[in-house]
Design a protein around this motif. Structure first.
Motif, PDB file in Angstrom:
ATOM      1  N   GLN A   1       0.827  -1.201   0.000  1.00  0.00           N
ATOM      2  CA  GLN A   1       0.000   0.000   0.000  1.00  0.00           C
ATOM      3  C   GLN A   1       0.863   1.254   0.000  1.00  0.00           C
ATOM      4  O   GLN A   1       0.548   2.245  -0.673  1.00  0.00           O
ATOM      5  CB  GLN A   1      -0.936   0.015   1.204  1.00  0.00           C
ATOM      6  CG  GLN A   1      -1.889   1.212   1.199  1.00  0.00           C
ATOM      7  CD  GLN A   1      -2.830   1.222   2.387  1.00  0.00           C
ATOM      8  OE1 GLN A   1      -3.034   0.201   3.054  1.00  0.00           O
ATOM      9  NE2 GLN A   1      -3.397   2.378   2.673  1.00  0.00           N
TER      10      GLN A   1
ATOM     11  N   ASP B   1       0.652   4.135  -2.690  1.00  0.00           N
ATOM     12  CA  ASP B   1       0.369   5.502  -2.248  1.00  0.00           C
ATOM     13  C   ASP B   1       1.462   6.463  -2.692  1.00  0.00           C
ATOM     14  O   ASP B   1       1.176   7.617  -3.065  1.00  0.00           O
ATOM     15  CB  ASP B   1       0.229   5.548  -0.727  1.00  0.00           C
ATOM     16  CG  ASP B   1      -1.045   4.898  -0.229  1.00  0.00           C
ATOM     17  OD1 ASP B   1      -1.940   4.617  -1.056  1.00  0.00           O
ATOM     18  OD2 ASP B   1      -1.150   4.667   0.996  1.00  0.00           O
TER      19      ASP B   1
ATOM     20  N   SER C   1      -4.875  -6.241  -6.510  1.00  0.00           N
ATOM     21  CA  SER C   1      -6.040  -5.637  -5.852  1.00  0.00           C
ATOM     22  C   SER C   1      -6.459  -6.405  -4.601  1.00  0.00           C
ATOM     23  O   SER C   1      -6.953  -5.821  -3.636  1.00  0.00           O
ATOM     24  CB  SER C   1      -7.219  -5.547  -6.831  1.00  0.00           C
ATOM     25  OG  SER C   1      -7.596  -6.839  -7.277  1.00  0.00           O
TER      26      SER C   1
ATOM     27  N   LEU D   1      -4.679  -5.067  -1.523  1.00  0.00           N
ATOM     28  CA  LEU D   1      -4.872  -3.659  -1.174  1.00  0.00           C
ATOM     29  C   LEU D   1      -6.107  -3.516  -0.284  1.00  0.00           C
ATOM     30  O   LEU D   1      -6.891  -4.463  -0.163  1.00  0.00           O
ATOM     31  CB  LEU D   1      -5.005  -2.825  -2.453  1.00  0.00           C
ATOM     32  CG  LEU D   1      -3.699  -2.714  -3.257  1.00  0.00           C
ATOM     33  CD1 LEU D   1      -3.964  -2.122  -4.645  1.00  0.00           C
ATOM     34  CD2 LEU D   1      -2.663  -1.884  -2.516  1.00  0.00           C
TER      35      LEU D   1
ATOM     36  N   TYR E   1      -9.069  -2.337  -0.398  1.00  0.00           N
ATOM     37  CA  TYR E   1     -10.388  -2.678  -0.923  1.00  0.00           C
ATOM     38  C   TYR E   1     -10.312  -2.699  -2.447  1.00  0.00           C
ATOM     39  O   TYR E   1      -9.405  -2.116  -3.046  1.00  0.00           O
ATOM     40  CB  TYR E   1     -11.462  -1.684  -0.458  1.00  0.00           C
ATOM     41  CG  TYR E   1     -11.120  -0.228  -0.710  1.00  0.00           C
ATOM     42  CD1 TYR E   1     -11.345   0.371  -1.948  1.00  0.00           C
ATOM     43  CD2 TYR E   1     -10.555   0.549   0.299  1.00  0.00           C
ATOM     44  CE1 TYR E   1     -11.027   1.687  -2.177  1.00  0.00           C
ATOM     45  CE2 TYR E   1     -10.227   1.874   0.080  1.00  0.00           C
ATOM     46  CZ  TYR E   1     -10.466   2.441  -1.155  1.00  0.00           C
ATOM     47  OH  TYR E   1     -10.137   3.757  -1.382  1.00  0.00           O
TER      48      TYR E   1
ATOM     49  N   TYR F   1      -9.029   0.179  -5.177  1.00  0.00           N
ATOM     50  CA  TYR F   1      -8.307   1.144  -4.345  1.00  0.00           C
ATOM     51  C   TYR F   1      -7.610   2.182  -5.222  1.00  0.00           C
ATOM     52  O   TYR F   1      -6.925   1.838  -6.177  1.00  0.00           O
ATOM     53  CB  TYR F   1      -7.268   0.424  -3.494  1.00  0.00           C
ATOM     54  CG  TYR F   1      -6.464   1.335  -2.593  1.00  0.00           C
ATOM     55  CD1 TYR F   1      -7.048   1.920  -1.481  1.00  0.00           C
ATOM     56  CD2 TYR F   1      -5.135   1.618  -2.869  1.00  0.00           C
ATOM     57  CE1 TYR F   1      -6.323   2.759  -0.649  1.00  0.00           C
ATOM     58  CE2 TYR F   1      -4.394   2.456  -2.042  1.00  0.00           C
ATOM     59  CZ  TYR F   1      -4.996   3.018  -0.945  1.00  0.00           C
ATOM     60  OH  TYR F   1      -4.286   3.861  -0.122  1.00  0.00           O
TER      61      TYR F   1
END
Length: 213
Positions: A62, A66, A125, A128, A130, A133
């Motif tokens: 993540q 991000d 996915s 992650l 949800y 994401y």
């Protein structure tokens, strides 16, 4: 689930090295086949450091996604500053919106960062937070909406809802290329540019303030 333990901020240099190593491995081998040991070895840090900084492998993934999302958002903001700062006159608005859109279609959609984000979100996915994401959320759209609101206040656009107008603009500028070619990457496909240009002109025919031109 991502870790809930308290994480160390630690060294910026080590954090960047871990993120870079994880990104390379996740892209080359996939999440499941990339071990924390391999990430640590490539980043030249201890396995304990990886856990101290990120807690677990899902939180690390993540963080990679991000970080890429923030980089792309920064690209959009720079493009806005370069192309849509200030108030253009009526004739210049079309040129500026086309320039902005083409910069997005090349500098952003043609970038390694964008390719990385798309690939990781699609292939990983399940790891992650949800499905679907999106680390960028609505941040780029909100930034564009601020510019559109300024244009509306100056009498250049007739848009009661700037945020909705952004969604309509993006569909017109990039949606046809996405539907026809599966991508709006003008850096790789010369067919994209005329569709982007006509999409911007269609938007202005609908929303430019004053008499229709």
């Amino acid at each position: 689930m991502p870790t809930t333990k308290t994480l160390r901020e630690g060294s910026t240099q080590k954090r960047a090295a871990i993120l870079s190593a994880a990104r390379e491995l996740f892209l080359a081998q996939g999440f499941d086949r990339s071990s924390v040991d391999a990430v640590a070895a490539r980043a030249e840090v201890s396995k304990r450091t990886v856990y101290d900084y990120f807690g677990d492998k899902r939180t690390l993934l993540q963080a990679v996604v991000d970080t890429v999302g923030r980089s792309l958002t920064d690209t959009i903001r720079r493009t806005l500053d370069d192309t849509l700062t200030g108030l253009p006159d009526g004739a210049d608005l079309e040129e500026r919106l086309i320039t902005f859109s083409m910069r997005i279609a090349t500098d952003m959609l043609g970038s390694a960062e964008y390719a990385t984000l798309v690939r990781l979100v699609r292939t990983e996915s399940g790891h992650l937070p949800y499905p679907g994401y999106n680390p960028m959320a609505d941040t780029p759209e909100e930034a564009i909406a601020e510019r559109f609101a300024a244009f509306a206040a100056a009498g250049l656009l007739d848009i009661p809802d700037p945020r909705l107008a952004v969604d309509q603009f993006l569909v017109l500028a990039f949606g046809v290329a996405l539907n026809k070619f599966g991508s709006a990457n003008a850096a790789e496909d010369p067919r994209v540019e005329p569709l982007v240009v006509e999409g911007v002109r269609t938007f202005l025919r609908a929303f430019r303030a004053g008499p229709v031109r």
